[in-house]
Design a protein around this motif. Structure first.
Motif, PDB file in Angstrom:
ATOM      1  N   THR A 233     -20.832   5.812  24.849  1.00 17.50           N
ATOM      2  CA  THR A 233     -22.004   5.186  25.131  1.00 17.50           C
ATOM      3  C   THR A 233     -22.108   4.947  26.885  1.00 17.50           C
ATOM      4  O   THR A 233     -21.011   5.174  27.513  1.00 17.50           O
ATOM      5  N   GLU A 234     -23.349   4.537  27.134  1.00 13.19           N
ATOM      6  CA  GLU A 234     -23.331   4.593  28.687  1.00 13.19           C
ATOM      7  C   GLU A 234     -22.419   3.418  29.325  1.00 13.19           C
ATOM      8  O   GLU A 234     -21.797   3.695  30.296  1.00 13.19           O
ATOM      9  N   ALA A 235     -22.354   2.227  28.647  1.00  9.13           N
ATOM     10  CA  ALA A 235     -21.392   1.282  29.159  1.00  9.13           C
ATOM     11  C   ALA A 235     -19.794   1.836  29.180  1.00  9.13           C
ATOM     12  O   ALA A 235     -19.237   1.607  30.101  1.00  9.13           O
ATOM     13  N   GLU A 236     -19.446   2.308  28.164  1.00  9.10           N
ATOM     14  CA  GLU A 236     -18.166   2.873  28.267  1.00  9.10           C
ATOM     15  C   GLU A 236     -17.813   4.066  29.322  1.00  9.10           C
ATOM     16  O   GLU A 236     -16.904   3.974  30.058  1.00  9.10           O
ATOM     17  N   ALA A 237     -18.659   4.820  29.438  1.00 15.11           N
ATOM     18  CA  ALA A 237     -18.700   5.910  30.510  1.00 15.11           C
ATOM     19  C   ALA A 237     -18.517   5.349  31.795  1.00 15.11           C
ATOM     20  O   ALA A 237     -17.938   5.816  32.487  1.00 15.11           O
ATOM     21  N   LEU A 238     -19.376   4.357  31.990  1.00 16.37           N
ATOM     22  CA  LEU A 238     -19.468   3.687  33.510  1.00 16.37           C
ATOM     23  C   LEU A 238     -17.957   3.263  33.675  1.00 16.37           C
ATOM     24  O   LEU A 238     -17.610   2.813  34.976  1.00 16.37           O
ATOM     25  N   LYS A 239     -17.268   2.547  32.808  1.00 16.73           N
ATOM     26  CA  LYS A 239     -15.807   1.996  33.003  1.00 16.73           C
ATOM     27  C   LYS A 239     -15.045   2.953  33.210  1.00 16.73           C
ATOM     28  O   LYS A 239     -13.856   2.497  33.475  1.00 16.73           O
ATOM     29  N   ARG A 240     -15.113   4.249  32.796  1.00 10.46           N
ATOM     30  CA  ARG A 240     -14.090   5.242  32.826  1.00 10.46           C
ATOM     31  C   ARG A 240     -13.785   5.786  34.020  1.00 10.46           C
ATOM     32  O   ARG A 240     -14.825   6.171  35.059  1.00 10.46           O
ATOM     33  N   HIS A 241     -12.539   6.407  34.402  1.00 13.35           N
ATOM     34  CA  HIS A 241     -12.356   7.027  35.615  1.00 13.35           C
ATOM     35  C   HIS A 241     -13.115   8.348  35.473  1.00 13.35           C
ATOM     36  O   HIS A 241     -13.210   8.978  34.341  1.00 13.35           O
ATOM     37  N   LYS A 242     -13.606   8.657  36.556  1.00 14.32           N
ATOM     38  CA  LYS A 242     -14.527   9.910  36.442  1.00 14.32           C
ATOM     39  C   LYS A 242     -13.865  11.205  35.996  1.00 14.32           C
ATOM     40  O   LYS A 242     -14.327  12.068  35.431  1.00 14.32           O
TER      41      LYS A 242
END
Length: 448
Positions: free
Chosen positions: A374-383
């Motif tokens: 999800t967009e929210a999970e992706a934003l929290k993740r190390h690039k």
């Protein structure tokens, strides 16, 4: 305090090399659990291999300290036997020029025009499957390879390669196995020595190149030139110099796009169907989205952005089974990783497959869970916890093409069919060239 000179790792070259030959992923995985995120392996006397799995280190090698690394010659010289000096192999100014020439062909505006090609051939595969009795066993890996080869042929040349798909696929698989064996061979017999494997490889390579050269030759004499990837490559001009691709450069790029363009998507779709086969909750959520958005119609480019869960299924598949399971680099000068010195001309593997399973960045990392994307999970993740297409300047130029193609194909096929496992036996991984299901992937075809 002085830096330590070597990273920890297995002390026995013989024991590790045997484990690697039997199961490369298992050997690296066991070492990762034992020694941590950065490991040194003794390859040969005086030759060490370094393995890294932490996202920070992946970012270090691929981006922030990328100037200290280049594509590893021990891997890319064998690959160049098949791909020439295409964009996947080239370095320095040569690579930069090729990237500039090819960028327009892979701009989003160019890619979206090819969506209809993707869905056309996916629909053609649906019609073919509808002729099979329900419950028929099919080799999904073979079916996806044929389908993606048809699509890349149409996208490149405006002509499907269905007539040549069997001979192309057979020649490619043999050539890929030869390249893999040559990469892993501690001592490489010169190619001019006429061994049986060398003769077979040259025959297979020539077959693949003949297909590409024939289609390029037809285009040279074509009056009404279609707007496809080949025409864009043939007319592309370097913005700085005004130069165009030579015939040999064009052939190398076409070979690269033909092989990389169909192989990565075909293995991704194969694994996606395998994962969906015994995950009914994920499958039902996917089917619900397709029914709501598409209402039984083939997906269009406008639908692509309206299918977030379908894309998430593809992204989670790429996490668990990245087609390129490790990125190989060689240090051009001394570097430092996690407080350890890495000498010049060292072989470094960024272990994408393991980074994608790092427990510090993924909860229950072995589970198939598209909700991670999800967009929210992706934003929290190390690039760099997730990099199936590489990273930095050398990120795969065709990554958006591949994501769109895989999403549209999955949407087209899942609307009409459910693929069930044909056996309770676990599917083995074959890390030869790309991360493929070993010995194919047999599943039962069930109409919806």
């Amino acid at each position: 305090m002085a830096l330590a000179t070597t990273l920890p790792g297995p002390s026995s070259y013989i024991a590790f090399s045997k484990a690697y030959r039997d199961d490369p992923l298992g050997a690296f995985g066991q070492a990762w659990k034992t020694y941590g995120d950065s490991i040194r392996f003794k390859a040969l006397p005086g030759v060490d291999v370094y393995f890294v799995a932490h996202p920070d280190t992946a970012a270090h090698v691929l981006t922030s300290h990328g100037q200290a690394y280049r594509k590893a010659p021990s891997v890319h010289q064998p690959l160049s036997l098949l791909l020439g000096n295409g964009i996947l192999i080239s370095e320095g100014e040569s690579w930069l020029r090729q990237r500039r020439l090819m960028n327009p062909a892979f701009h989003r505006q160019s890619i979206v025009k090819l969506a209809s090609v993707m869905t056309f051939w996916a629909e053609e595969r649906v019609q073919r499957w509808e002729r099979y009795p329900t419950g028929s066993a099919i080799d999904v890996a073979e079916e996806m390879q044929q389908l993606t080869l048809e699509i890349v042929g149409e996208a490149l040349f405006s002509t499907g390669l269905e007539a040549q798909s069997d001979s192309f696929a057979a020649a490619f698989r043999r050539a890929a196995e030869f390249i893999n064996d040559r990469i892993n061979a501690p001592f490489k017999v010169p190619m001019w020595v006429p061994t049986k494997p060398h003769r077979q490889f040259m025959e297979d390579r020539n077959r693949l190149r003949q297909i590409a050269m024939h289609l390029i030759g037809l285009r040279r004499h074509q009056e009404n030139v279609p707007l496809d990837l080949l025409s864009m490559l043939m007319t592309a001009q370097d913005a700085d110099t005004g130069s165009q691709m030579s015939d040999s450069e064009l052939l190398d790029e076409v070979m690269t796009l033909l092989i990389a363009g169909h192989e990565t998507v075909s293995v991704t779709l194969s694994w996606a169907f395998h994962l969906l086969g015994d995950r009914p909750q994920v499958l039902h959520q996917l089917q619900d989205e397709l029914e709501t958005v598409l209402k039984g119609n083939p997906p269009s480019v406008e639908d692509y952005m309206q299918l977030p869960y379908t894309r998430m299924v593809i992204e989670e598949t790429l996490r668990l089974y990245p087609p390129v399971w490790g990125l190989s680099r060689e240090t051009t000068k001394a570097d430092e990783i996690q407080g350890y010195t890495i000498p010049p001309r060292s072989f470094v593997i960024v272990g994408t497959y393991f980074t994608h399973r790092h427990p510090e960045f993924w909860t229950a990392p072995e589970q198939f869970n598209p909700e991670r994307f999800t967009e929210a999970e992706a934003l929290k993740r190390h690039k760099f916890a997730y990099h199936p297409f590489g990273g930095g300047p050398r990120i795969c130029i065709g990554n958006q093409f591949a994501l769109m193609e895989a999403t549209l194909i999955l949407a087209t096929l899942v609307q009409r069919f459910h693929l069930k496992p044909a056996s309770a036996q676990p599917v083995e991984i074959d890390p030869t060239f790309t991360l493929r299901p070993k010995n194919g992937l047999t599943m039962k075809l069930v109409r919806r």
